[in-house]
Design a protein around this motif. Structure first.
Motif, short mmCIF file in Angstrom:
data_model
loop_
_atom_site.label_atom_id
_atom_site.label_comp_id
_atom_site.label_asym_id
_atom_site.label_seq_id
_atom_site.Cartn_x
_atom_site.Cartn_y
_atom_site.Cartn_z
N THR A 57 0.83 -1.20 0.00
CA THR A 57 0.00 0.00 0.00
C THR A 57 0.87 1.25 0.00
OG1 THR A 57 -1.74 -1.18 1.21
CG2 THR A 57 -1.85 1.22 1.19
N ARG A 101 2.22 1.80 -3.50
CA ARG A 101 1.21 2.35 -4.42
C ARG A 101 1.04 3.86 -4.18
NH1 ARG A 101 -1.56 -2.60 -3.40
NH2 ARG A 101 -2.87 -1.62 -1.81
N GLU A 147 2.87 -3.23 -6.49
CA GLU A 147 2.36 -4.21 -5.53
C GLU A 147 3.47 -5.07 -4.94
OE1 GLU A 147 1.06 -3.71 -8.47
OE2 GLU A 147 -0.99 -3.02 -8.08
N GLY A 177 -0.24 -1.19 -14.38
CA GLY A 177 -0.57 -1.93 -13.17
C GLY A 177 -1.65 -1.19 -12.43
N SER A 178 -1.88 -1.53 -11.17
CA SER A 178 -2.88 -0.80 -10.39
C SER A 178 -2.54 0.68 -10.32
CB SER A 178 -2.98 -1.37 -8.98
OG SER A 178 -1.74 -1.24 -8.30
#
Length: 440
Positions: free
Chosen positions: A5, A8, A31, A116-117
């Motif tokens: 987290t 990110r 991640e 990615g995210s």
């Protein structure tokens, strides 16, 4: 907040604020991070603009800046919480001894976006190769075999060959492989001699300053009676520092050990016929007089003083950590172990004046009944005497007194070792963060 987290949020922050690229080991980000660190190329002015806000991001999520290293070409942040440890290296160029091989604009050129995210900007294949290859060749190291696939993909690339020819004076990677690092550096230096000389002076300034004045890494000592659980707690503390410090630490026993045990030295010099090496009984020796105790104190003190500058400071200046399973505090608290029978106030004053202090001095103990249930090495009276001296140190150098002479903290190991280790880690993380926040 978990490490994934945090990463990110970190890349979301960078994407919104600055131009940057991840130079290598980008697979899985944000991640997952398969490396102990993330190497990021960024303009120096951009780093200056975001550093305070980046620190606020850490604090908002209860992460701490535990080591901070500034040099001529990069700035290193090691951030930590009980959920993990991560190293961020912010590079402003690729250089060796201040001699520039690639500037930041070359590092940022041709950036790609890894989906990615959270999108992550990564370097072009040619820049990823050149950054690592040129640095390794300039310091005389071989390009790592684990990056062979990267080299294979770009070895005929025109940009790569053009940079190598301009910088090193050769027309192929094979020729560059065979060139000496000295020849390469000289060729790179004389491309811009005045600027490179100024950069070399800057490199030397930071190298000397970091050795003499910097405490980028830190030192931790553990003292306590036998049976207090030191070994287990030390192992858990080191484990809690993660893969960033998996190899970037040393663990010493009692002192730096530049010199051998005093009995071994006396035996080698012919002053003593036999050496009692029954180390399973550390309190086996008889009581010594004042002169003998002073001689032992002086001998070990020289080791502490010289050893600090030669074996400890040389590591902590570059973000390494140094641990001691017992330190000079053990002479104060358990004088029988070293056969130094001198008043505790004298030993304490001696340490304050002469002995380099560790950054964190953990006084680990448990009540006598618990220790006696674990081990029978000490009597109740001996345990209570050691605990009494620990209380003496805390009364004079308690946890709130943070200075150049270090911080002392008493930890009761009457719970699980993991809980004690986490308490120690959190105390260190908080103190390091306060110190490093002022240095940014």
């Amino acid at each position: 907040m978990s490490l994934s987290t945090l990463m990110r949020d970190f890349f979301l922050f960078l994407n919104e604020r600055v131009d940057y690229v991840v130079l290598r080991n980008s697979a899985g980000l944000p991640e997952q991070c398969h490396s102990r660190d993330v190497d990021i190329a960024i303009r120096r002015k951009d780093y200056r603009a975001i550093k305070k806000d980046l620190l606020s991001l850490l604090e908002k999520n209860n992460w701490k800046l535990i080591t901070y290293l500034r040099s001529d070409r990069l700035i290193t942040w090691v951030v930590a919480s009980l959920d993990g440890v991560m190293q961020w290296d912010f590079f402003f160029d690729t250089s060796v001894f201040g001699i520039r091989l690639l500037d930041v604009e070359q590092l940022l050129a041709g950036a790609r976006v890894q989906e990615g995210s959270v999108p992550v900007k990564i370097s072009s294949a040619s820049v990823e190769f050149l950054d690592k290859y040129l640095y390794d060749r300039a310091v005389g190291a071989a390009y790592p075999e684990k990056y062979a696939q990267v080299r294979s993909a770009v070895e005929k690339d025109e940009q790569v060959l053009s940079v190598v020819e301009k910088l090193m004076g050769v027309k192929s990677l094979e020729a560059c492989d065979k060139s000496s690092s000295r020849k390469m550096l000289l060729h790179a230096f004389f491309r811009a001699p005045l600027r490179n000389f100024a950069r070399f002076l800057r490199f030397e300034y930071w190298r000397i300053r970091n050795y003499l004045c910097s405490d980028c890494g830190f030192t931790v000592g553990f003292t306590g009676p036998d049976g207090s659980g030191k070994t287990t707690v030390i192992d858990l503390v080191i484990e809690g520092l993660g893969k960033v410090f998996e190899k970037a630490h040393t663990l010493n026993h009692f002192r730096p050990t530049l010199f051998g045990n005093i009995s071994d030295v006396a035996h080698s010099a012919g002053l003593k016929k036999e050496v009692d090496d029954n180390y399973s009984d550390p309190h086996r020796g008889g009581k010594t007089g004042v002169l003998s105790s002073l001689a032992r104190l002086c001998y070990y003190s020289v080791d502490y003083i010289l050893g600090y500058w030669l074996a400890v400071k040389s590591k902590t200046r570059i973000t390494w950590l140094v641990f001691f399973d017992r330190y000079f505090t053990d002479i104060i608290c358990d004088s029988r172990r070293t056969r130094i029978y001198l008043p505790i106030k004298f030993l304490y004053a001696w340490s304050r004046v002469l002995i380099p202090s560790l950054d964190y001095n953990v006084l680990l103990t448990v009540d006598a009944d618990t220790i006696l249930a674990r081990k029978k090495e000490l009597t109740r009276e001996e345990i209570e005497a050691i605990n009494g001296k620990i209380d003496f140190l805390m009364a004079h150098r308690g946890v709130q007194q943070v200075s150049r002479k270090g911080q002392y903290v008493k930890v009761l190991n009457d719970r699980t070792p993991k809980e004690a280790a986490n308490d120690i880690l959190q105390l260190i993380f908080d103190a390091q963060h306060r110190k490093n926040s002022r240095r940014i």
